[in-house]
Design a protein around this motif. Structure first.
Motif, PDB file in Angstrom:
ATOM      1  N   VAL A  14       0.838  -1.204   0.000  1.00  0.00           N
ATOM      2  CA  VAL A  14       0.000   0.000   0.000  1.00  0.00           C
ATOM      3  C   VAL A  14       0.875   1.256   0.000  1.00  0.00           C
ATOM      4  O   VAL A  14       0.600   2.221  -0.729  1.00  0.00           O
ATOM      5  N   ASP A  15       1.925   1.259   0.806  1.00  0.00           N
ATOM      6  CA  ASP A  15       2.794   2.432   0.889  1.00  0.00           C
ATOM      7  C   ASP A  15       3.471   2.742  -0.442  1.00  0.00           C
ATOM      8  O   ASP A  15       3.622   3.901  -0.822  1.00  0.00           O
ATOM      9  N   THR A  16       3.906   1.705  -1.142  1.00  0.00           N
ATOM     10  CA  THR A  16       4.659   1.909  -2.380  1.00  0.00           C
ATOM     11  C   THR A  16       3.784   1.905  -3.625  1.00  0.00           C
ATOM     12  O   THR A  16       4.168   2.446  -4.657  1.00  0.00           O
ATOM     13  N   GLY A  17       2.618   1.278  -3.537  1.00  0.00           N
ATOM     14  CA  GLY A  17       1.707   1.239  -4.683  1.00  0.00           C
ATOM     15  C   GLY A  17       2.005   0.153  -5.691  1.00  0.00           C
ATOM     16  O   GLY A  17       1.396   0.116  -6.762  1.00  0.00           O
ATOM     17  N   SER A  18       2.929  -0.761  -5.376  1.00  0.00           N
ATOM     18  CA  SER A  18       3.223  -1.839  -6.327  1.00  0.00           C
ATOM     19  C   SER A  18       3.854  -3.023  -5.609  1.00  0.00           C
ATOM     20  O   SER A  18       4.485  -2.874  -4.551  1.00  0.00           O
ATOM     21  N   PHE A  19       3.695  -4.203  -6.214  1.00  0.00           N
ATOM     22  CA  PHE A  19       4.322  -5.397  -5.655  1.00  0.00           C
ATOM     23  C   PHE A  19       5.838  -5.335  -5.800  1.00  0.00           C
ATOM     24  O   PHE A  19       6.575  -5.746  -4.906  1.00  0.00           O
ATOM     25  N   SER A  20       6.300  -4.829  -6.950  1.00  0.00           N
ATOM     26  CA  SER A  20       7.741  -4.826  -7.210  1.00  0.00           C
ATOM     27  C   SER A  20       8.481  -3.895  -6.252  1.00  0.00           C
ATOM     28  O   SER A  20       9.549  -4.240  -5.734  1.00  0.00           O
ATOM     29  N   ALA A  21       7.920  -2.702  -6.007  1.00  0.00           N
ATOM     30  CA  ALA A  21       8.572  -1.759  -5.088  1.00  0.00           C
ATOM     31  C   ALA A  21       8.579  -2.314  -3.668  1.00  0.00           C
ATOM     32  O   ALA A  21       9.570  -2.194  -2.941  1.00  0.00           O
ATOM     33  N   ALA A  22       7.464  -2.937  -3.271  1.00  0.00           N
ATOM     34  CA  ALA A  22       7.402  -3.541  -1.936  1.00  0.00           C
ATOM     35  C   ALA A  22       8.423  -4.664  -1.809  1.00  0.00           C
ATOM     36  O   ALA A  22       9.081  -4.813  -0.780  1.00  0.00           O
ATOM     37  N   ALA A  23       8.559  -5.461  -2.875  1.00  0.00           N
ATOM     38  CA  ALA A  23       9.516  -6.566  -2.852  1.00  0.00           C
ATOM     39  C   ALA A  23      10.944  -6.047  -2.695  1.00  0.00           C
ATOM     40  O   ALA A  23      11.743  -6.634  -1.961  1.00  0.00           O
ATOM     41  N   ARG A  24      11.272  -4.952  -3.379  1.00  0.00           N
ATOM     42  CA  ARG A  24      12.612  -4.382  -3.259  1.00  0.00           C
ATOM     43  C   ARG A  24      12.891  -3.928  -1.831  1.00  0.00           C
ATOM     44  O   ARG A  24      13.978  -4.144  -1.289  1.00  0.00           O
ATOM     45  N   GLN A  25      11.899  -3.290  -1.211  1.00  0.00           N
ATOM     46  CA  GLN A  25      12.090  -2.818   0.157  1.00  0.00           C
ATOM     47  C   GLN A  25      12.201  -3.971   1.143  1.00  0.00           C
ATOM     48  O   GLN A  25      12.938  -3.880   2.132  1.00  0.00           O
ATOM     49  N   GLY A  27      13.329  -6.968   0.348  1.00  0.00           N
ATOM     50  CA  GLY A  27      14.458  -7.812   0.010  1.00  0.00           C
ATOM     51  C   GLY A  27      14.058  -9.208  -0.432  1.00  0.00           C
ATOM     52  O   GLY A  27      14.802 -10.166  -0.214  1.00  0.00           O
ATOM     53  N   VAL A  28      12.875  -9.316  -1.070  1.00  0.00           N
ATOM     54  CA  VAL A  28      12.411 -10.618  -1.568  1.00  0.00           C
ATOM     55  C   VAL A  28      11.976 -10.441  -3.019  1.00  0.00           C
ATOM     56  O   VAL A  28      11.954  -9.336  -3.564  1.00  0.00           O
ATOM     57  N   GLY A  29      11.618 -11.547  -3.656  1.00  0.00           N
ATOM     58  CA  GLY A  29      11.146 -11.485  -5.030  1.00  0.00           C
ATOM     59  C   GLY A  29       9.702 -11.025  -5.123  1.00  0.00           C
ATOM     60  O   GLY A  29       8.910 -11.210  -4.191  1.00  0.00           O
ATOM     61  N   GLN A  30       9.352 -10.431  -6.258  1.00  0.00           N
ATOM     62  CA  GLN A  30       7.979  -9.958  -6.450  1.00  0.00           C
ATOM     63  C   GLN A  30       6.956 -11.090  -6.360  1.00  0.00           C
ATOM     64  O   GLN A  30       5.884 -10.902  -5.754  1.00  0.00           O
ATOM     65  N   PRO A  31       7.218 -12.284  -6.928  1.00  0.00           N
ATOM     66  CA  PRO A  31       6.223 -13.376  -6.808  1.00  0.00           C
ATOM     67  C   PRO A  31       5.908 -13.721  -5.363  1.00  0.00           C
ATOM     68  O   PRO A  31       4.755 -14.054  -5.040  1.00  0.00           O
ATOM     69  N   ALA A  32       6.901 -13.628  -4.489  1.00  0.00           N
ATOM     70  CA  ALA A  32       6.666 -13.960  -3.076  1.00  0.00           C
ATOM     71  C   ALA A  32       5.698 -12.974  -2.446  1.00  0.00           C
ATOM     72  O   ALA A  32       4.817 -13.360  -1.658  1.00  0.00           O
ATOM     73  N   VAL A  33       5.844 -11.688  -2.801  1.00  0.00           N
ATOM     74  CA  VAL A  33       4.938 -10.675  -2.252  1.00  0.00           C
ATOM     75  C   VAL A  33       3.531 -10.879  -2.800  1.00  0.00           C
ATOM     76  O   VAL A  33       2.542 -10.821  -2.057  1.00  0.00           O
ATOM     77  N   SER A  34       3.411 -11.111  -4.109  1.00  0.00           N
ATOM     78  CA  SER A  34       2.091 -11.331  -4.720  1.00  0.00           C
ATOM     79  C   SER A  34       1.391 -12.533  -4.089  1.00  0.00           C
ATOM     80  O   SER A  34       0.185 -12.489  -3.800  1.00  0.00           O
ATOM     81  N   LYS A  35       2.159 -13.611  -3.862  1.00  0.00           N
ATOM     82  CA  LYS A  35       1.574 -14.819  -3.257  1.00  0.00           C
ATOM     83  C   LYS A  35       1.114 -14.542  -1.833  1.00  0.00           C
ATOM     84  O   LYS A  35       0.042 -14.988  -1.417  1.00  0.00           O
ATOM     85  N   SER A  91      17.723  -3.843  15.873  1.00  0.00           N
ATOM     86  CA  SER A  91      17.887  -4.857  14.840  1.00  0.00           C
ATOM     87  C   SER A  91      16.983  -4.527  13.671  1.00  0.00           C
ATOM     88  O   SER A  91      16.127  -3.649  13.757  1.00  0.00           O
ATOM     89  N   GLY A  92      17.178  -5.250  12.570  1.00  0.00           N
ATOM     90  CA  GLY A  92      16.382  -5.018  11.381  1.00  0.00           C
ATOM     91  C   GLY A  92      17.014  -3.966  10.486  1.00  0.00           C
ATOM     92  O   GLY A  92      18.232  -3.814  10.442  1.00  0.00           O
ATOM     93  N   ARG A  93      16.159  -3.237   9.764  1.00  0.00           N
ATOM     94  CA  ARG A  93      16.630  -2.263   8.798  1.00  0.00           C
ATOM     95  C   ARG A  93      16.152  -0.869   9.159  1.00  0.00           C
ATOM     96  O   ARG A  93      15.012  -0.676   9.584  1.00  0.00           O
ATOM     97  N   LEU A  94      17.019   0.109   8.980  1.00  0.00           N
ATOM     98  CA  LEU A  94      16.687   1.514   9.184  1.00  0.00           C
ATOM     99  C   LEU A  94      16.991   2.251   7.887  1.00  0.00           C
ATOM    100  O   LEU A  94      18.132   2.266   7.418  1.00  0.00           O
ATOM    101  N   ARG A  95      15.960   2.859   7.298  1.00  0.00           N
ATOM    102  CA  ARG A  95      16.144   3.642   6.063  1.00  0.00           C
ATOM    103  C   ARG A  95      16.160   5.122   6.409  1.00  0.00           C
ATOM    104  O   ARG A  95      15.215   5.638   7.023  1.00  0.00           O
ATOM    105  N   VAL A  96      17.231   5.787   5.992  1.00  0.00           N
ATOM    106  CA  VAL A  96      17.462   7.190   6.319  1.00  0.00           C
ATOM    107  C   VAL A  96      17.576   7.977   5.017  1.00  0.00           C
ATOM    108  O   VAL A  96      18.263   7.553   4.085  1.00  0.00           O
ATOM    109  N   SER A  97      16.924   9.122   4.965  1.00  0.00           N
ATOM    110  CA  SER A  97      17.073  10.050   3.841  1.00  0.00           C
ATOM    111  C   SER A  97      17.821  11.277   4.335  1.00  0.00           C
ATOM    112  O   SER A  97      17.526  11.800   5.415  1.00  0.00           O
ATOM    113  N   ALA A  98      18.805  11.745   3.540  1.00  0.00           N
ATOM    114  CA  ALA A  98      19.589  12.905   3.953  1.00  0.00           C
ATOM    115  C   ALA A  98      20.174  13.603   2.741  1.00  0.00           C
ATOM    116  O   ALA A  98      20.391  12.981   1.694  1.00  0.00           O
TER     117      ALA A  98
END
Length: 307
Positions: A14-25, A27-35, A91-98
């Motif tokens: 929902v945040d990204t508007g696409s399966f592919s963008a969500a998959a990139r964030q 760190g998995v393949g797009q088919p896994a997100v769609s499934k 732990s986990g991932r922290l995304r920073v914009s600067a």
């Protein structure tokens, strides 16, 4: 199907508007997100997304689920951190914009300390001088300078810095030393396109505005730095932008008897979300960095507010 992971995946979609963008964030393949989303819809027996040529948008049921799932995931993350205790580290991932230059000079050189304190944490830094959509890019915290225009953002002012008229000694030897703001009209100014070409000065309660001109305009701070260091002219910039050169006297301040508007450094968090422990601790880390800078030029602050 792991309920937590499914909710987290749906939130990313929902945040990204696409399966592919969500998959990139994620760190998995797009088919896994769609499934995963298909299994989630089957489990709930309701359609959560509307698929069209313009992307993915939540249905009414999907929007309701998104809002509750987002809060649940954030609360679960915070509860886990609280249970582990501060000594366990992040732990986990922290995304920073600067902004590129600010991060290169002040943040990235200090990152080894932060990463050493949190060995289970991965940090991704998006370097961009432009304002980006924090939600769409999956950003946890953005470091921004200047005046905030997003009235919905949650922001924390980290520091206030000095602005100066700056030039190299070589340029000033050739062009002469300006003695008043009016003298700047006779100089070659390097214009930063994100700021106005009208420079406002104050001295003893009097205000003076000068419109400068020059043959070079740049859209990024790195270009501004390169032009000044190539002796192409003078500019107005934060002292943060030229900190190493000011220390070594490769760049000097001009018209020091006159003051310019200061510049604020903000930690900005995505609207509509809880501020995570990772984002809060990184904000504290950046504030500690700025507090060690020149105390005469930086005034630290730590209050939360909406911009």
């Amino acid at each position: 199907m792991d309920r937590y992971q499914a909710m987290a995946a749906f939130i990313r979609v929902v945040d990204t508007g696409s399966f592919s963008a969500a998959a990139r964030q994620l760190g998995v393949g797009q088919p896994a997100v769609s499934k995963t989303i298909a299994q989630l819809e089957a489990r709930l027996q309701v359609s959560l997304l509307i698929r069209s040529t313009h992307g993915l948008t939540p249905t009414e049921a999907g929007q309701n689920f998104y809002e509750r799932a987002r809060n649940a995931v954030q609360e679960a993350d915070e509860a886990e951190l609280a249970a582990k205790g501060a000594g366990a580290g992040l732990s986990g991932r922290l995304r920073v914009s600067a902004a590129t230059t600010f991060a290169r000079l002040h943040i990235i050189p200090e990152l080894p300390r932060f990463l050493a304190d949190h060995p289970q944490l991965t940090v991704e830094i998006i370097l961009d001088d432009r304002m980006i959509d924090l939600v769409a890019e999956g950003v946890d915290i953005s470091l921004r300078m200047g005046t905030l225009t997003d009235s919905t953002a949650i922001a924390r002012k980290i520091a206030t810095g000095r602005r100066s008229v700056l030039a190299t000694p070589a340029y000033l030897k050739w062009a002469g030393m300006p003695r008043s703001p009016a003298d700047l009209t006779n100089h070659e100014a390097i214009i930063y396109s994100q700021l106005s070409a009208a420079w406002s000065f104050r001295r003893d309660g009097a205000a003076v505005s000068v419109s400068v001109s020059g043959r070079l305009k740049v859209s990024a701070a790195e270009g501004l730095r390169a032009a000044v260091l190539a002796d192409m002219g003078l500019t107005i910039a934060s002292d943060w932008m030229f900190a190493p050169e000011l220390e070594s006297s490769a760049v000097v301040r001009v018209l020091e008897a006159w003051s310019l508007p200061t510049i604020d450094l903000w930690a900005v968090f995505p609207a509509g979300r809880l501020v995570t422990a990772k984002a809060r601790q990184f904000s504290d880390f950046v504030e500690s960095i700025m507090k060690t800078a020149d105390k005469s030029h930086i005034e630290a602050s730590g209050s939360f507010q909406s911009s």
